[in-house]
Design a protein around this motif. Structure first.
Motif, mmCIF file in Angstrom:
data_model
loop_
_atom_site.group_PDB
_atom_site.id
_atom_site.type_symbol
_atom_site.label_atom_id
_atom_site.label_comp_id
_atom_site.label_asym_id
_atom_site.label_seq_id
_atom_site.Cartn_x
_atom_site.Cartn_y
_atom_site.Cartn_z
ATOM 1 N N THR A 189 48.703 14.863 22.130
ATOM 2 C CA THR A 189 48.549 14.994 20.687
ATOM 3 C C THR A 189 48.597 13.612 20.057
ATOM 4 O O THR A 189 47.829 13.308 19.145
ATOM 5 N N GLY A 190 49.531 12.756 20.537
ATOM 6 C CA GLY A 190 49.539 11.360 20.130
ATOM 7 C C GLY A 190 50.691 10.930 19.247
ATOM 8 O O GLY A 190 50.705 9.800 18.757
ATOM 9 N N TYR A 191 51.692 11.797 19.046
ATOM 10 C CA TYR A 191 52.799 11.407 18.180
ATOM 11 C C TYR A 191 53.843 10.619 18.973
ATOM 12 O O TYR A 191 54.001 10.803 20.180
ATOM 13 N N PRO A 192 54.571 9.691 18.321
ATOM 14 C CA PRO A 192 55.610 8.928 19.002
ATOM 15 C C PRO A 192 56.651 9.835 19.636
ATOM 16 O O PRO A 192 57.104 10.806 19.018
ATOM 17 N N GLY A 193 57.012 9.542 20.868
ATOM 18 C CA GLY A 193 57.989 10.337 21.589
ATOM 19 C C GLY A 193 57.401 11.464 22.414
ATOM 20 O O GLY A 193 58.122 12.102 23.187
ATOM 21 N N GLU A 194 56.108 11.726 22.281
ATOM 22 C CA GLU A 194 55.472 12.801 23.043
ATOM 23 C C GLU A 194 55.512 12.490 24.536
ATOM 24 O O GLU A 194 55.283 11.349 24.962
ATOM 25 N N ALA A 195 55.781 13.487 25.351
ATOM 26 C CA ALA A 195 55.812 13.313 26.805
ATOM 27 C C ALA A 195 54.414 13.009 27.326
ATOM 28 O O ALA A 195 53.426 13.584 26.867
ATOM 29 N N SER A 218 45.772 20.471 12.126
ATOM 30 C CA SER A 218 45.715 19.292 12.993
ATOM 31 C C SER A 218 47.010 19.210 13.783
ATOM 32 O O SER A 218 48.099 19.114 13.202
ATOM 33 N N ALA A 219 46.902 19.229 15.107
ATOM 34 C CA ALA A 219 48.110 19.168 15.934
ATOM 35 C C ALA A 219 48.877 17.885 15.684
ATOM 36 O O ALA A 219 50.112 17.886 15.651
ATOM 37 N N LEU A 220 48.160 16.759 15.507
ATOM 38 C CA LEU A 220 48.836 15.483 15.264
ATOM 39 C C LEU A 220 49.549 15.481 13.922
ATOM 40 O O LEU A 220 50.717 15.097 13.825
ATOM 41 N N VAL A 221 48.859 15.917 12.877
ATOM 42 C CA VAL A 221 49.468 15.945 11.543
ATOM 43 C C VAL A 221 50.685 16.863 11.541
ATOM 44 O O VAL A 221 51.753 16.500 11.017
ATOM 45 N N ALA A 222 50.558 18.036 12.125
ATOM 46 C CA ALA A 222 51.674 18.983 12.136
ATOM 47 C C ALA A 222 52.870 18.412 12.875
ATOM 48 O O ALA A 222 54.010 18.469 12.381
ATOM 49 N N ALA A 223 52.646 17.834 14.060
ATOM 50 C CA ALA A 223 53.757 17.302 14.851
ATOM 51 C C ALA A 223 54.425 16.132 14.145
ATOM 52 O O ALA A 223 55.661 16.041 14.084
ATOM 53 N N CYS A 224 53.630 15.223 13.601
ATOM 54 C CA CYS A 224 54.200 14.055 12.918
ATOM 55 C C CYS A 224 54.899 14.451 11.621
ATOM 56 O O CYS A 224 55.933 13.891 11.264
ATOM 57 N N ALA A 225 54.332 15.445 10.917
ATOM 58 C CA ALA A 225 54.943 15.887 9.659
ATOM 59 C C ALA A 225 56.305 16.516 9.901
ATOM 60 O O ALA A 225 57.265 16.261 9.151
ATOM 61 N N VAL A 226 56.430 17.335 10.933
ATOM 62 C CA VAL A 226 57.716 17.959 11.250
ATOM 63 C C VAL A 226 58.755 16.887 11.570
ATOM 64 O O VAL A 226 59.901 16.939 11.078
ATOM 65 N N ARG A 251 43.944 10.952 13.552
ATOM 66 C CA ARG A 251 44.780 9.819 13.174
ATOM 67 C C ARG A 251 44.559 9.441 11.708
ATOM 68 O O ARG A 251 45.495 9.085 10.990
ATOM 69 N N MET A 252 43.305 9.525 11.255
ATOM 70 C CA MET A 252 43.014 9.245 9.849
ATOM 71 C C MET A 252 43.626 10.312 8.952
ATOM 72 O O MET A 252 44.114 10.006 7.854
ATOM 73 N N ARG A 253 43.651 11.563 9.405
ATOM 74 C CA ARG A 253 44.285 12.618 8.612
ATOM 75 C C ARG A 253 45.767 12.315 8.410
ATOM 76 O O ARG A 253 46.304 12.489 7.309
ATOM 77 N N TRP A 254 46.423 11.829 9.463
ATOM 78 C CA TRP A 254 47.842 11.502 9.334
ATOM 79 C C TRP A 254 48.037 10.247 8.484
ATOM 80 O O TRP A 254 48.974 10.172 7.683
ATOM 81 N N LEU A 282 53.008 20.174 5.395
ATOM 82 C CA LEU A 282 52.031 19.731 6.390
ATOM 83 C C LEU A 282 52.395 20.194 7.801
ATOM 84 O O LEU A 282 51.560 20.099 8.710
ATOM 85 N N GLY A 283 53.603 20.682 7.982
ATOM 86 C CA GLY A 283 53.973 21.214 9.290
ATOM 87 C C GLY A 283 53.114 22.386 9.722
ATOM 88 O O GLY A 283 53.083 22.735 10.902
#
Length: 320
Positions: free
Chosen positions: A149-155, A286-294, A255-258, A281-282
């Protein structure tokens, strides 16, 4: 692991002839070359022991004017040629750990010890010296960074392949979003030559800094100029905010959405409003936006809850 490309002994070629050869290579639908097609020409250029010194001397005579205007990589890189939107040619200088440059600037200035993938294909050859050492990884059998997905901390499903050096004459093809390496200083000063695929869409492809110990994403390191422009525009014109909201909802690059979501958050009046924005936004598609927003909303909880904030401050003052 990058693909090893055969590099048999070849006659040296002049840099101008090298460029003619690269310009004559087939192009894809976007007009970009396949770097592996450049292997014969790059192998011949690597046999030319004079061209790079001549190019550096020419730069020095003009006070490095073309490097200052065209080189976005810094002093470690000498940009040799750019065909905008098609390909670029560069020389990378790799100092040893006890060289003055590393002692003065630190190893991270040369990206040593920082595992990463790439968002473009490129062909590289060791030009001189023993070559930088790499710990090579990939995203697992048949995988690429599309598994993230690309969020910091993702495995990260990281797989170690080998440790080896880009010694003189060795040629490797690094594949976008597949090959990961953590570079270490060479035993002595070394130089590599690169032919890099370029296309207008590269800035929108993800590139990641990876924590190989924790096997996780540290952060994305690719960036498009539009992301910076939007971050400024939202503060000066209502149209900027309207555009940011449109990007959050439907931009083709997650990434631009986030980036647009964070730009909007920066215009909100207080932590409570920002918290509410990210909570909403959770539920993004967008999987990236949702994960980063949470994750971001969770980080704002102490700022929005006076009791929790006071409790946190008390714990910091009176630790158990």
């Amino acid at each position: 692991m990058p693909v090893a490309i055969a590099n048999p002994p070849r006659a040296a070629i002049a840099f101008d002839n090298f460029i003619v050869a690269i310009d004559g290579l087939p192009r894809d639908a976007d007009g970009a070359i396949d770097p592996r097609d450049a292997a014969p020409a790059l192998g011949g250029l690597a046999r030319n022991r004079d061209f790079l010194a001549q190019a550096m001397i020419a730069e020095l005579k003009t006070h490095c004017a073309s490097q200052l205007s065209d080189n976005r990589y810094g002093p470690q890189v000498v940009m040799l040629h750019q065909a905008r939107g098609l390909y670029a040619v560069r020389a990378n200088i790799w100092p040893a750990s006890d060289d003055a440059e590393v002692r003065a600037n630190g190893a991270h200035a040369y990206f040593y010890g920082r595992a990463h993938d790439h968002n473009f294909d490129f062909l590289t050859v060791g030009y001189c010296g023993p070559g930088y050492v790499s710990d090579y990884y990939d995203y697992g059998e048949g995988g690429d960074n599309g598994v993230l997905t690309g969020y910091p901390g993702e495995a990260v499903p990281l797989r170690f392949i080998e440790r080896s050096a880009l010694h003189e004459g060795r040629m490797l093809l690094y594949r976008a979003g597949i090959d990961i390496h953590c570079q270490w200083p060479p035993e002595s000063l070394s130089i590599s030559l690169n032919v890099m695929q370029m296309s207008p869409g590269i800035a929108w492809r993800n590139q990641y800094l990876i924590d190989v110990e924790d096997r996780s994403v540290i952060r994305p390191i690719s960036f498009a100029a539009s992301e910076s422009l939007l971050a400024v525009a939202v503060h000066f014109d209502p149209n900027g905010c309207d555009l940011a909201h449109e990007f959050v909802a439907s931009h083709r690059c997650e990434r631009m959405r986030w980036s647009a979501a964070r730009a909007i958050a920066a215009t909100l009046p207080d932590a409570a409003a920002r918290h509410a924005w990210f909570v909403g936004l959770g539920a993004s598609d967008s999987a990236l936006v949702a994960a980063c927003a949470v994750r971001t909303a969770k980080g704002l909880e102490f700022e929005t809850d006076p009791d929790a904030s006071a409790l946190g401050q008390a714990a910091a003052i009176h630790p158990r």
